[in-house]
Design a protein around this motif. Structure first.
Motif, PDB file in Angstrom:
ATOM      1  N   SER A   1      77.450  31.712  31.064  1.00  0.00           N
ATOM      2  CA  SER A   1      78.130  30.426  31.152  1.00  0.00           C
ATOM      3  C   SER A   1      79.600  30.535  30.748  1.00  0.00           C
ATOM      4  O   SER A   1      79.933  31.140  29.731  1.00  0.00           O
ATOM      5  CB  SER A   1      77.440  29.411  30.239  1.00  0.00           C
ATOM      6  OG  SER A   1      78.158  28.200  30.224  1.00  0.00           O
TER       7      SER A   1
ATOM      8  N   ASP B   1      77.562  26.007  34.123  1.00  0.00           N
ATOM      9  CA  ASP B   1      76.341  25.404  33.582  1.00  0.00           C
ATOM     10  C   ASP B   1      76.212  25.733  32.097  1.00  0.00           C
ATOM     11  O   ASP B   1      76.613  26.816  31.657  1.00  0.00           O
ATOM     12  CB  ASP B   1      75.099  25.935  34.317  1.00  0.00           C
ATOM     13  CG  ASP B   1      75.059  25.514  35.778  1.00  0.00           C
ATOM     14  OD1 ASP B   1      75.244  24.318  36.058  1.00  0.00           O
ATOM     15  OD2 ASP B   1      74.818  26.393  36.634  1.00  0.00           O
TER      16      ASP B   1
ATOM     17  N   TYR C   1      81.308  27.725  30.201  1.00  0.00           N
ATOM     18  CA  TYR C   1      81.519  26.318  29.838  1.00  0.00           C
ATOM     19  C   TYR C   1      82.540  26.104  28.724  1.00  0.00           C
ATOM     20  O   TYR C   1      83.221  25.083  28.706  1.00  0.00           O
ATOM     21  CB  TYR C   1      80.191  25.659  29.442  1.00  0.00           C
ATOM     22  CG  TYR C   1      79.785  25.903  28.012  1.00  0.00           C
ATOM     23  CD1 TYR C   1      79.981  24.930  27.041  1.00  0.00           C
ATOM     24  CD2 TYR C   1      79.221  27.113  27.613  1.00  0.00           C
ATOM     25  CE1 TYR C   1      79.623  25.153  25.715  1.00  0.00           C
ATOM     26  CE2 TYR C   1      78.869  27.341  26.303  1.00  0.00           C
ATOM     27  CZ  TYR C   1      79.074  26.362  25.354  1.00  0.00           C
ATOM     28  OH  TYR C   1      78.725  26.589  24.046  1.00  0.00           O
TER      29      TYR C   1
ATOM     30  N   SER D   1      77.136  25.511  40.426  1.00  0.00           N
ATOM     31  CA  SER D   1      76.055  25.035  39.559  1.00  0.00           C
ATOM     32  C   SER D   1      74.709  25.522  40.064  1.00  0.00           C
ATOM     33  O   SER D   1      74.380  25.344  41.241  1.00  0.00           O
ATOM     34  CB  SER D   1      76.029  23.502  39.494  1.00  0.00           C
ATOM     35  OG  SER D   1      74.898  23.090  38.746  1.00  0.00           O
TER      36      SER D   1
ATOM     37  N   ILE E   1      71.022  27.189  32.004  1.00  0.00           N
ATOM     38  CA  ILE E   1      70.894  28.508  32.644  1.00  0.00           C
ATOM     39  C   ILE E   1      69.586  29.166  32.221  1.00  0.00           C
ATOM     40  O   ILE E   1      68.863  29.724  33.046  1.00  0.00           O
ATOM     41  CB  ILE E   1      72.104  29.409  32.297  1.00  0.00           C
ATOM     42  CG1 ILE E   1      73.371  28.849  32.953  1.00  0.00           C
ATOM     43  CG2 ILE E   1      71.854  30.850  32.725  1.00  0.00           C
ATOM     44  CD1 ILE E   1      74.651  29.547  32.534  1.00  0.00           C
TER      45      ILE E   1
END
Length: 168
Positions: free
Chosen positions: A110, A89, A112, A57, A94
């Motif tokens: 990312s 993140d 994610y 992170s 970001i």
């Protein structure tokens, strides 16, 4: 595939999801998100040397320093090198981080959505849904030439070894 005994987080053993990537392997493709939410794949950087910094992170001091240092050192090594940072993140976080930290050369992405990179490169931490700290170098032909998975996720990678490797 799950692998244990490779990384810890604050001393606690973690489980990595995905296959182990070794030097000489063909880099697996992945899809991550740009700060604009647009999809980004390995193919987007075809013909370039890709230095891939992986951070748990960016809102932690070691990750913050890792991206700042590699933005300065690696990203300025030439037009044939692209410096990527991948974390879990959110793209918005970001973007905020990169604006404040003045990250102007490295490309922060990312993972994610689907943990596509984390799973493909074997650095997804099952227990935390974060990425283990690692650095990969992928050559112009998409062959992995350098791998460092940091055993303790709160520690930094070996910057000197990485920089020396890239320079040669």
């Amino acid at each position: 595939m799950e692998r244990t005994g490779i990384v810890t987080m604050k001393g606690n053993p973690m489980t990595l999801v995905g296959n182990e990537i070794k030097v000489g392997d063909k880099a697996p493709d992945f899809t991550v998100s740009a700060q604009t939410l647009a999809p980004v794949t390995l193919k987007d950087y075809a013909g370039k040397i890709k230095v891939i910094s992986v951070t748990p992170s960016l809102d932690t001091p070691v990750c913050d320093f890792q991206l700042r240092r590699l933005n300065t050192e690696v990203a300025s090594m030439g037009d044939d090198i692209v410096m990527l940072n991948i974390s879990m993140d959110l793209p918005f976080a970001i973007k905020r981080f990169c604006t404040v930290a003045e990250i102007d050369k490295a490309i922060a992405l990312s993972d994610y959505k689907e943990a596509s990179f984390g799973t493909a490169f074997g650095v997804l931490i099952k227990e935390l849904r974060l990425l283990a700290r690692a650095v990969f170098v992928v050559d112009k032909n998409d062959v992995v030439t350098y791998v460092e998975i940091v055993p303790e996720a709160t520690n930094a990678p070996d910057y000197e070894k990485l920089i020396a490797f890239i320079k040669k």
